[in-house]
Design a protein around this motif. Structure first.
Motif: not given
Length: 703
Positions: A110-112, A132, A114-115, A140, A93, A151, A77, A80, A136
């Motif tokens: 976007i791997r959320m 968070k 991973d923030i 974006r 990211d 997402y 993310a 992140g 994100i």
């Protein structure tokens, strides 16, 4: 390894080469089938992406990214903090690397979660998570990126979701889904991204999502070999197609629309990037209605999931994905010989504009037949098909491979709309490509016996033979098979002979080159004839003049042999590579790891009588360079005692490598060192024994 003894005279040279041992009972080669007429979907390079494959500008370089034709990358993310596997450098990211992906033709997920900075993710609170999520989505939207695949709301909820603190995942999915859609109605939502295909888990999730109008736009899960296999070293890609069929049936059962399938991580740890093993996964995804698939992340970010060495060069796996990237046109259906086994599999494509078909196979050992049919549907093929075969090895993630190896080229007669191409002595860890074009090309290295000038012998048809034909009954004093071959330059050439000897003893033939004095070729028994699927190859060396040459085989003084084909390659500098697992091992253990050459190494060389003994043929008495692949996970130097041909031993000192070859994660390593070794002409025995400390052996290469 078995050595072939060749009697020498005339035009034949002294050099002989190692060949694989003949099995006690030779089996009929398993057939892998390609149907060029069954073109089932456009080429989209479904499985060409990777998790955390991009780090930053120049890591990896565009000239390594673009040829693999990546379709989608999954990245952390924006802003992140995820630094998995003890990494201290950025993993890139999603929004920072989106321009890199875009100019190389790829989208980005976007791997959320991973923030969060840690894995497994450490839940704080819903207020924290909402903040968070908002940051994100806002980032974006502000970015204006046009290549966002979607997402990914969470990763591995069946193992990382904190139900006690956050409530049920289904409710958490709904809350997050609605939060995202309230801000961004257009970008797709991906999930649930569970660790493996779990039908009961998915049924529960999808039923809830259907009833609450929060179904994912793209369905995702991992394919790491589980649950049929095990994620460290239990691959089971042969089950993937069953998972896809079961999932589509589940959609129908629940009355929900079919959505794209994204396999956001694939490949077990011990297979990471190994060309032959990864080919099996690619084949399953291509045949199974998958939209995107990413190679899993086990070790190093920013390296296309281990397709790139630590020095930023292509390794053997990169060439597999480059071949995959070269495919264009339509995918053609492939059928493995053993669909339910962990065995040879592959993919194929047809490009009518280029008048070319490509076939990639891997994951199998030994001798195999590649049957390509459906030529009748391609009007530009008539009479012959020219086939070029290449291979790419696995020497370890950090060993660069500058180019694939040319195995052979030749013309194959199209009969009943198909050809049969035998591939011999395959390695499971290697991948192989066949490039098939019409007509007769200028470059040929394989010559079929049935196309030679034949006297007092006969041509036979059999699907086990190269080009489905061979020459037998070379039984009389006047029997001969004479090949006319072309050498681009004068010099020495490796000559591989495809043959069968169904007697119970060694047989011979006499070979003359350009009417020079003949030499005796000795054929070990193959325990059966070509008609029974029994064959083997042997190698020697011949000296040819530039241009046209004749190679004439006459019946020998003992026994009988059949001829399938001959194959010529220019002789390069002397080099022989022997894997430690193929050596004679005493009181030590063979283990598997994707860090190792051929995916295997020898460890536990820990006792006074532990040893690894290599048999090496040298063409001349002299000093050679010996490259040693090793691992030393101790805190200081380690040693082995090295002896050659039972002479007094010397000490080999190995600097520490920061970990053992199979260590996980991200510290397992294998290093290379080169030492001089003096060998005699002919067979030599090189023995490594435990020294003052401990070290593992991967391979040796003498050159």
């Amino acid at each position: 390894m078995k050595k072939l003894a060749v009697l020498l005279s005339g035009a034949l040279l002294l050099t002989v080469f190692p060949i694989a041992p003949v099995p006690a009972t030779a089996a009929v080669p398993a057939t892998f089938t390609v149907d060029l007429a069954n073109q089932y979907r456009p080429v989209t390079h479904v499985a060409s992406g990777s998790l955390y494959g991009l780090a930053e500008e120049g890591r990896p370089a565009d000239n390594l990214i673009a040829p693999t034709k990546p379709k989608m990358f999954t990245q952390m993310a924006p802003n992140g903090g995820q630094l998995p596997n003890g990494e201290t450098t950025p993993i890139g990211d999603a929004l920072k690397v989106a321009p890199i992906a875009e100019r190389n033709g790829a989208q980005v997920t976007i791997r959320m979660p991973d923030i969060y900075p840690n894995f497994p993710y450490q839940w704080v609170s819903w207020d924290d998570w909402y903040q968070k999520v908002d940051s994100i989505v806002d980032a974006r939207l502000k970015s204006g990126a046009t290549n966002i695949y979607g997402y990914e709301l969470w990763n591995e909820p069946d193992g990382t979701w904190n139900t006690g603190a956050a409530g049920s995942f289904n409710e958490g999915w709904k809350k997050t889904y609605l939060r995202v859609k309230a801000k961004d109605k257009n970008t797709k939502i991906i999930g649930p991204s569970i660790t493996h295909y779990n039908e009961s888990w998915l049924r529960n999730f999808l039923t809830y999502a259907r009833d609450n109008n929060v179904l994912p736009d793209i369905i995702s899960w991992h394919e790491l070999g589980a649950p049929e296999g095990e994620y460290l070293d239990g691959p089971a890609p042969q089950y993937i197609s069953n998972h896809m069929k079961a999932y589509r049936a589940l959609e129908t059962e629940l009355g929900i629309k079919h959505v794209p399938i994204s396999i956001n991580e694939y490949g077990v740890v011990s297979e990471q990037a190994v060309p032959g093993n990864m080919t099996r996964y690619i084949a399953q995804f291509e045949r199974s209605d998958v939209d995107t698939a990413n190679i899993a992340f086990w070790f190093r970010p920013g390296r296309l999931s281990n397709l790139v060495t630590d020095k930023g060069a292509a390794n053997g796996a990169w060439w597999l994905y480059k071949w995959y990237g070269d495919m264009s046109g339509q995918m053609a259906m492939t059928t493995p010989a053993n669909p339910t086994a962990l065995d040879l599999d592959g993919i194929a494509s047809v490009n009518n504009a280029k008048q070319q078909a490509d076939v990639i196979v891997g994951g199998g050992n030994g001798n195999r037949n590649i049957v390509v049919k459906g030529f009748a549907s391609l009007p530009y093929f008539s009479g012959n098909a020219h086939v070029k075969v290449e291979s790419t090895p696995w020497y370890g993630v950090d060993t660069a491979v500058s180019q694939p190896t040319n195995e052979f080229e030749g013309d194959f007669t199209i009969e009943n709309g198909q050809i049969s191409v035998p591939l011999s002595q395959l390695k499971e860890s290697s991948a192989y490509r066949l490039v098939i074009t019409p007509g007769k090309q200028s470059s040929i290295s394989r010559y079929e016996a049935e196309n030679a000038t034949i006297a007092s012998a006969n041509i036979f048809n059999n699907p086990n033979a190269s080009n489905r034909k061979y020459v037998g009954t070379i039984d009389n004093q006047d029997s001969s098979v004479q090949f006319t071959v072309n050498a681009p330059v004068a010099g020495n050439y490796n000559l591989k002979i495809g043959y069968a000897n169904g007697t119970n003893a060694q047989s011979t033939q006499e070979l003359s080159v350009n009417n020079q004095a003949s030499t005796t070729i000795q054929y070990p028994t193959t325990d059966g004839w070509l008609s029974q699927g029994n064959s083997n190859t042997l190698q020697t060396s011949v000296s040819l003049k530039a241009g046209s040459n004749t190679l004439k085989f006459n019946k020998g003084k003992t026994g009988y042999a059949e001829l399938d084909y001959i194959q010529l390659q220019p002789v390069g500098d002397f080099k022989v590579r022997i894997e430690a697992e193929d050596a004679k091992i005493n009181d030590a253990t063979v283990s598997r790891s994707s860090f190792a050459s051929n995916r295997q190494f020898v460890g536990k060389i820990d006792n006074p009588d532990s040893s690894v003994s290599f048999s090496v043929y040298a063409p001349a008495s002299k000093t050679y360079h010996m490259e040693i692949g090793y691992g030393n996970g101790t805190t200081g130097n380690s040693t082995h005692n090295l002896s050659v041909n039972n002479q007094a031993s010397t000490v080999i000192t190995y600097p520490k490598t920061g970990g053992w070859i199979a260590n996980l994660p991200n510290v397992g390593t294998r290093q290379i060192m080169t030492v001089p070794v003096t060998l005699k002409q002919g067979e030599n025995t090189i023995v490594f024994k435990k020294g003052t400390s401990y070290a593992e052996l991967d391979y040796i290469e003498v050159k």
